[in-house]
Scaffold this active site. Structure first.
Site, PDB file in Angstrom:
ATOM      1  N   LYS A   1       0.852  -1.210   0.000  1.00  0.00           N
ATOM      2  CA  LYS A   1       0.000   0.000   0.000  1.00  0.00           C
ATOM      3  C   LYS A   1       0.877   1.246   0.000  1.00  0.00           C
ATOM      4  O   LYS A   1       0.667   2.161  -0.794  1.00  0.00           O
ATOM      5  CB  LYS A   1      -0.883   0.010   1.244  1.00  0.00           C
ATOM      6  CG  LYS A   1      -1.547   1.370   1.540  1.00  0.00           C
ATOM      7  CD  LYS A   1      -2.396   1.380   2.782  1.00  0.00           C
ATOM      8  CE  LYS A   1      -1.660   1.697   4.032  1.00  0.00           C
ATOM      9  NZ  LYS A   1      -1.329   3.105   4.256  1.00  0.00           N
ATOM     10  N   ASN A   2       1.913   1.258   0.868  1.00  0.00           N
ATOM     11  CA  ASN A   2       2.683   2.499   1.050  1.00  0.00           C
ATOM     12  C   ASN A   2       3.650   2.773  -0.084  1.00  0.00           C
ATOM     13  O   ASN A   2       4.317   3.799  -0.094  1.00  0.00           O
ATOM     14  CB  ASN A   2       3.376   2.486   2.407  1.00  0.00           C
ATOM     15  CG  ASN A   2       2.339   2.597   3.520  1.00  0.00           C
ATOM     16  OD1 ASN A   2       1.183   2.915   3.258  1.00  0.00           O
ATOM     17  ND2 ASN A   2       2.742   2.319   4.737  1.00  0.00           N
TER      18      ASN A   2
ATOM     19  N   CYS B   1      -4.894   8.656   9.315  1.00  0.00           N
ATOM     20  CA  CYS B   1      -5.274   8.126  10.639  1.00  0.00           C
ATOM     21  C   CYS B   1      -5.063   9.185  11.719  1.00  0.00           C
ATOM     22  O   CYS B   1      -4.261  10.084  11.564  1.00  0.00           O
ATOM     23  CB  CYS B   1      -4.372   6.942  10.986  1.00  0.00           C
ATOM     24  SG  CYS B   1      -4.664   5.543   9.962  1.00  0.00           S
TER      25      CYS B   1
HETATM   26  C1  EPZ Z   1       4.381   6.715   6.097  1.00  0.00           C
HETATM   27  O1  EPZ Z   1       3.669   7.799   6.667  1.00  0.00           O
HETATM   28  C2  EPZ Z   1       3.375   5.585   6.048  1.00  0.00           C
HETATM   29  N1  EPZ Z   1       2.236   6.002   5.233  1.00  0.00           N
HETATM   30  C3  EPZ Z   1       2.903   5.255   7.454  1.00  0.00           C
HETATM   31  O2  EPZ Z   1       2.049   4.126   7.334  1.00  0.00           O
HETATM   32  C4  EPZ Z   1       4.109   4.875   8.295  1.00  0.00           C
HETATM   33  O3  EPZ Z   1       3.673   4.642   9.626  1.00  0.00           O
HETATM   34  C5  EPZ Z   1       5.128   6.012   8.272  1.00  0.00           C
HETATM   35  O4  EPZ Z   1       5.484   6.323   6.915  1.00  0.00           O
HETATM   36  C6  EPZ Z   1       6.393   5.669   9.038  1.00  0.00           C
HETATM   37  O5  EPZ Z   1       6.957   4.517   8.505  1.00  0.00           O
HETATM   38  C7  EPZ Z   1       2.375   5.999   3.903  1.00  0.00           C
HETATM   39  O6  EPZ Z   1       3.414   5.669   3.375  1.00  0.00           O
HETATM   40  C8  EPZ Z   1       1.154   6.409   3.116  1.00  0.00           C
HETATM   41  P1  EPZ Z   1       6.591   9.954   8.191  1.00  0.00           P
HETATM   42  P2  EPZ Z   1       4.311   9.280   6.661  1.00  0.00           P
HETATM   43  O7  EPZ Z   1       6.573  11.190   7.386  1.00  0.00           O
HETATM   44  O8  EPZ Z   1       5.099   9.456   5.428  1.00  0.00           O
HETATM   45  C9  EPZ Z   1       6.645  13.276  11.535  1.00  0.00           C
HETATM   46  C10 EPZ Z   1       0.132   2.862   7.677  1.00  0.00           C
HETATM   47  O9  EPZ Z   1      -0.320   2.367   8.722  1.00  0.00           O
HETATM   48  N2  EPZ Z   1       6.649  14.235  10.427  1.00  0.00           N
HETATM   49  O10 EPZ Z   1       7.738   9.002   8.062  1.00  0.00           O
HETATM   50  O11 EPZ Z   1       3.259  10.239   6.972  1.00  0.00           O
HETATM   51  C11 EPZ Z   1       5.314  12.527  11.611  1.00  0.00           C
HETATM   52  O12 EPZ Z   1       4.375  13.276  12.337  1.00  0.00           O
HETATM   53  C12 EPZ Z   1       0.659   4.269   7.701  1.00  0.00           C
HETATM   54  O13 EPZ Z   1       0.240   2.274   6.575  1.00  0.00           O
HETATM   55  C13 EPZ Z   1       6.811  15.585  10.713  1.00  0.00           C
HETATM   56  O14 EPZ Z   1       6.929  15.988  11.859  1.00  0.00           O
HETATM   57  O15 EPZ Z   1       5.276   9.136   7.915  1.00  0.00           O
HETATM   58  C14 EPZ Z   1       5.680  11.243  12.319  1.00  0.00           C
HETATM   59  O16 EPZ Z   1       5.682  11.492  13.710  1.00  0.00           O
HETATM   60  C15 EPZ Z   1       0.455   4.953   9.043  1.00  0.00           C
HETATM   61  N3  EPZ Z   1       6.823  16.467   9.681  1.00  0.00           N
HETATM   62  C16 EPZ Z   1       7.115  11.002  11.830  1.00  0.00           C
HETATM   63  O17 EPZ Z   1       7.588  12.243  11.304  1.00  0.00           O
HETATM   64  C17 EPZ Z   1       6.700  16.062   8.381  1.00  0.00           C
HETATM   65  O18 EPZ Z   1       6.730  16.922   7.475  1.00  0.00           O
HETATM   66  C18 EPZ Z   1       7.222   9.962  10.724  1.00  0.00           C
HETATM   67  O19 EPZ Z   1       6.345  10.355   9.713  1.00  0.00           O
HETATM   68  C19 EPZ Z   1       6.538  14.690   8.118  1.00  0.00           C
HETATM   69  C20 EPZ Z   1       6.528  13.787   9.150  1.00  0.00           C
END
Ligand code: EPZ
Length: 417
Positions: free
Chosen positions: A22-23, A116
């Site tokens: 999915k991701n 989510c």
């Molecule tokens: C991706 O989300 C995945 N979603 C998530 O899967 C997954 O949990 C996550 O990566 C971590 O592996 C998709 O790929 C669609 P991040 P993403 O940016 O890209 C913070 C699932 O269950 N952050 O790596 O949104 C953020 O708040 C989903 O399939 C900032 O602060 O995750 C989080 O605490 C859930 N500023 C951390 O970084 C930003 O600009 C990691 O987020 C971006 C992120």
């Protein structure tokens, strides 16, 4: 609203074939619009997140042809217009259209993506990357307008190794003038899958999968054929279910290397795994022992498996400790597991779990995608028949989960209420 009814206690045997990630797919589909011609992407999972992305493509005038597990995207007639909120809110990954439309047309207008409720999930790092490339970001309410006279390659450092920001900046930079470097880039396999797709189109990306990604901008990108990698999170979820109630349950069509952090934890608790070149077979064993787990960016223990793994830890002897380091609100499955009989205490970003505890069937709610997966795992283990509502969350990320579990012996059915 859909509801799942699961009667626990069955032993699951046979083969579960894992679908495309999915991701990865949710980034590949927006990325396809960067090309000037048609792309075919196969091994696309049939989940509602993909439906939502195809609705956005359709709204942009992009021709989308879907057949079993593949999608043909022809961006020739794309009209770059505002992406309406009713479409962008359906999933967080709609934000990949920011990078793709900015990268191709130097302008994008869309409303804040959904997703989510597992945390604030800001996109400040995405926007910082776009600005580094020369774009101006305007935010009005929850609408973003990002545009640039010219996109120029730049050095970009990510404060957090964000998956989304890494991919989105790649999408915005592939046609920028000159060289972009992303430092402290995320290293997830899905990022490599997207970079490979872009390189097949003619992009010049090196270092994907490491913490430094280099991109040299090119003028044109042409459509191509690409395949989505297997979903390591779907695979991990079914491995956890196999550890709870499997007997020679074969999880097939996977890349075992992508699951090393989970398989080593499963071996540490005492699970018995047979790891093949593209499958893993698992059987439930008695006497699992409690362990310590800390989620981390890849190749660490994935936050997306934290919730289903919590369910397994309730069946491990002694004390377990699980620390969630990525999201600030990813324990919403815990109260429901406790109601089912688990002994779990939340202390800040850490769970203290005592086991094993007998789980009883209850009426529970899927608060988010992976919390729902944790409750499915618990229901398969519990005595009695559990009802899970809000399963739309689960169907966003698990292709044909009812059929896949039923085929290996689970007593599970989906009802409309
Ligand atoms: C991706 O989300 C995945 N979603 C998530 O899967 C997954 O949990 C996550 O990566 C971590 O592996 C998709 O790929 C669609 P991040 P993403 O940016 O890209 C913070 C699932 O269950 N952050 O790596 O949104 C953020 O708040 C989903 O399939 C900032 O602060 O995750 C989080 O605490 C859930 N500023 C951390 O970084 C930003 O600009 C990691 O987020 C971006 C992120």
């Amino acid at each position: 609203m859909k509801l799942l009814e699961i009667t626990g206690g069955e032993t699951l045997s046979g083969t579960i074939r894992i679908s495309g990630a999915k991701n990865s797919a949710v980034a590949l589909i927006p990325a396809a619009i960067l090309a000037d011609s048609e792309s075919t992407i196969c091994n696309i999972p049939e989940i509602t997140d993909i439906d939502a992305l195809c609705d956005i493509l359709d709204d942009l005038g992009v021709s989308v042809k879907r057949s079993t597990e593949s999608v043909i995207v022809d961006p020739t007639n794309l009209k770059n217009k505002e992406i309406p909120e009713n479409l962008s809110r359906k999933l967080r990954a709609s934000y990949y259209f920011m990078g793709a439309l900015l990268g191709k047309y130097k302008k994008v207008e869309m409303c804040f993506p959904g997703g989510c409720s597992i945390g604030a999930r800001p996109i400040d790092l995405h926007l910082k990357g776009f600005e580094a490339l020369g774009a101006k970001v305007k935010v009005k309410g929850n609408k973003y307008t990002v545009e640039a006279k010219k996109l120029k390659g730049a050095p970009i450092y990510l404060d957090i190794a964000s998956v989304g920001a890494t991919i989105n900046i790649m999408l915005a930079a592939v046609k920028a003038e000159g060289k972009t470097t992303i430092d402290n880039a995320a290293k997830e396999p899905e990022i490599v899958n997207v970079a490979t797709f872009l390189n097949s189109m003619g992009a010049k990306i090196t270092g994907a999968g490491t913490s430094t990604i280099k991109i040299v901008g090119v003028e044109h990108l042409k459509g191509c054929f690409h395949e989505v990698i297997p979903d390591r999170i779907e695979a991990g979820t079914y491995l956890i279910i196999g550890a709870l109630c499997g007997k020679k349950l074969k999880i097939d069509n996977i890349i075992p290397e992508h699951l090393e952090s989970l398989t080593s934890k499963l071996q540490e608790i005492g699970a018995s795994l047979e790891i093949g070149p593209d499958y893993i077979t698992i059987s439930k064993k008695a006497g699992y022992k409690g362990v310590r787990v800390q989620t981390a960016t890849y190749p660490g223990f994935p936050t997306d498996l934290q919730q289903p793994f919590t369910t397994l830890l309730t069946q491990c002897k002694g004390n377990s400790k699980l620390e969630e380091t990525i999201y600030e609100n990813r324990f919403m499955h815990v109260p429901y597991l406790v109601d089912m009989g688990a002994d779990i205490v939340i202390e800040g970003d850490t769970l203290k779990i005592k086991g094993p505890t007998k789980l009883q069937a209850r009426e529970v709610v899927a608060t988010d995608l992976r919390a729902g997966a944790a409750l499915v795992a618990a229901a398969l283990t519990a005595k009695g028949t559990t009802k899970i509502t809000n399963v739309e969350h689960i169907l966003r990320g698990y292709e044909r989960i009812v059929e896949k579990l039923k085929a290996v012996g689970a007593k599970i059915k989906s009802l409309e209420i």
